[in-house]
Design an enzyme around this catalytic site. Structure first.
Site, PDB file in Angstrom:
ATOM      1  N   GLY A 242       0.820  -1.194   0.000  1.00 38.71           N
ATOM      2  CA  GLY A 242       0.000   0.000   0.000  1.00 38.71           C
ATOM      3  C   GLY A 242       0.854   1.244   0.000  1.00 38.71           C
TER       4      GLY A 242
ATOM      5  CE  LYS B 122       0.382  -0.429   7.075  1.00 40.87           C
ATOM      6  NZ  LYS B 122      -0.632  -0.622   8.124  1.00 40.87           N
TER       7      LYS B 122
ATOM      8  CB  VAL C  82       1.764  -7.398   3.978  1.00 48.05           C
ATOM      9  CG1 VAL C  82       1.522  -8.576   4.925  1.00 48.05           C
ATOM     10  CG2 VAL C  82       1.211  -6.114   4.579  1.00 48.05           C
TER      11      VAL C  82
ATOM     12  CE  LYS D  72       0.045  -5.302   8.611  1.00 51.23           C
ATOM     13  NZ  LYS D  72      -0.985  -4.457   9.258  1.00 51.23           N
TER      14      LYS D  72
ATOM     15  CG  ASP E 208      -8.631   2.410   5.276  1.00 55.18           C
ATOM     16  OD1 ASP E 208      -9.650   2.402   4.559  1.00 55.18           O
ATOM     17  OD2 ASP E 208      -7.513   2.079   4.865  1.00 55.18           O
TER      18      ASP E 208
END
Length: 499
Positions: A139, A142, A144, A158, A276
């Protein structure tokens, strides 16, 4: 020294894995990013010193703002105080300081708190000889990554997304890659603290964290910001796949979500809002829904003077809430979570193909959450009531017990040479396998399917304890099976011809 060596080895390995992944998947972005860094480096050498000092001051201001977001979270537990306020005074002094050693001191506090919570079982040493498997997501902030540890245990890592929008925008604005990595890493640090504070079965479990280059910075100086969060491994929530799943599994996701929101409404941090709120923020672990992204969670309450200040605005609906005597909007965080659960989850997962005996209760939940007529306590009570009825079979009052008399039962037997037919939604794509409370409900379903002539019950069960029943058109012969029983529909004798 061996511990330090392992930590450095883990940090080096971690950096190599992340770099390899990024280069392989984002090679064009890496080239652009490298060119931009080269440009920034030249600009730093030849640029105006006054502008550089101004940029450093602006970046430090943002760093301190991020620190101030985390510090209150560290102070909320009474155990963090030594009894005479020394801990709070220490943090107050740190909050005012701007020196470069503050960041590493803060990281020490995060590590100390996690050890006292008995949660942080893994550190940098756990990442030695790990094997990267795949990127699970990336994103703005971050990255993952799924990895297998040396013992074969899968975990999710992460890390700061070096090619993410947040990092790129920061470097563009401040021309300081190292400082920007620090700034962006604060979202990870905040998430570590929140995962320590908010422990619940429907929140992803923190397995540990690693400050990759902290050992090299122990003597002081700026921390490089290479923070890694180690989490239990989950599977991303696939809404399209979930829409095709049996109602029982869809109900489970909604129930787990309501249990989570009930906890967040009265958490150790106060009422927490998920700012979010999207399905992508969740994963499943062994069928259980878990919130995996907490960096946008907020326990702040909206300040108000009148009711007009307490408006909840959504794309197609607006709601007004009361302004309390304390000068905050009454229950705003809780109501925001409930309506988001309604519009992102309940609307799609809950009503479709609900058992007929539970439809009126499902409709009540849809109405009360869609109109924000119920608080989270009432919503959870409604969900738990449906679960009780479903698990006990009390919703099957319209199915007569005598219906099972239409079938011949053969216990300890299975079938072979089956002629299957498909139904939807089914636990098997090759046939018709449904969840039933009892043989009575299975017989009722078989009677409603024109293709069905028999069904089998085995020892397989769902999360509610319901049995999995396999329905079929016919079979060639019976075979011994101590875990199965076969129910065959009795054939009616033909009517005698009239004379």
């Amino acid at each position: 020294m061996p511990v330090m060596g392992n930590s450095l080895r883990a940090a080096a390995l971690l950096a190599f894995v992340v770099l390899s992944i990024l280069v392989s998947l984002l090679i064009s972005s890496v080239q652009q990013f490298g060119a931009r860094i080269s440009h920034f480096s030249n600009a730093t050498v030849s640029g105006d010193e006054e502008e550089s000092a101004s940029l450093r001051w602006a970046l430090n201001s943002q760093l301190n703002e991020r620190r101030r977001e985390i510090i209150p979270l560290l102070l909320l537990d009474d155990d963090d105080d030594d009894g005479n306020g020394e801990s709070r005074r220490f943090f107050s002094q740190r909050d005012e300081a701007l020196d470069s050693s503050l960041d590493y001191n803060l990281w020490n506090e995060i590590t100390h708190g996690s050890r006292r919570a008995h949660m942080d079982e893994m550190g940098c040493d756990s990442l030695v000889d790990m094997q990267a498997v795949e990127i699970l997501g990336s994103g703005y902030t971050k990255l993952v990554v799924k990895v297998n540890l040396a013992g074969g245990q899968p975990v999710a890592l992460k890390l700061v997304n070096e090619q993410g929008i947040d990092m790129g925008k920061c470097v563009e604005d401040f021309k300081d890659p190292e400082g920007c990595r620090q700034l962006v890493s604060y979202k990870l640090k905040k998430e570590i603290v929140l995962l320590q504070r908010l422990q619940h079965p429907n929140i992803i479990k923190l397995r540990g964290h690693c400050a990759g280059d902290a050992g090299a910075q122990r003597g002081g100086g700026r921390e490089g910001g290479r923070v890694t969060v180690i989490l239990e491994q989950g599977s991303p929530l696939q809404m399209i796949q979930l829409l095709q799943s049996p109602w029982e599994d869809r109900f489970r996701v909604c129930l787990d979500l309501v249990r989570l929101l009930h906890f967040l409404s009265q958490s150790p941090l106060g009422s927490v809002a998920l700012l979010d709120f999207q399905p992508r923020q969740f994963v499943t672990v062994s069928g259980e829904l878990k919130l995996t992204d907490l960096d946008d969670a907020s326990a702040e309450e909206t300040v108000c003077q009148t009711d007009a200040d307490c408006s909840l605005q959504f794309p197609h609906r607006n709601f007004s809430l009361p302004c309390s005597g304390r000068g905050v909007c009454e229950g705003l965080n809780e109501k925001m979570n409930i309506y988001n659960a309604y519009r992102y989850f309940f609307t799609y997962l809950l009503p479709h193909q609900a058992p007929p005996g539970l439809t009126h209760l499902v409709d009540h939940i849809m109405n009360s959450t869609g109109e924000l007529k119920a608080d989270i306590n009432q919503t959870l009570e409604a969900f738990e009531h449906i679960l009780l009825l479903y698990k006990s079979g009390l919703h099957l009052d319209n199915v007569p017990p005598s219906i099972i008399r239409d079938y011949t039962v053969m216990r300890g037997m299975g079938t072979s040479g089956n002629v299957e037919y498909r139904c939807w939604p089914s636990y098997s794509q090759q046939g018709c396998v449904l969840s039933v409370h009892s043989a009575r409900e299975a017989a009722h379903i078989c009677n409603s399917h024109s293709q069905c002539s028999s069904f089998s019950l085995s020892g397989r069960k769902t999360w509610t304890g319901h049995l999995l029943a396999s329905f079929r058109s016919s079979f060639s012969h019976l075979v011994p099976d101590g875990t199965s029983e076969v129910y065959v529909k009795k054939t009616k004798a033909p009517d005698s011809p009239t004379v």
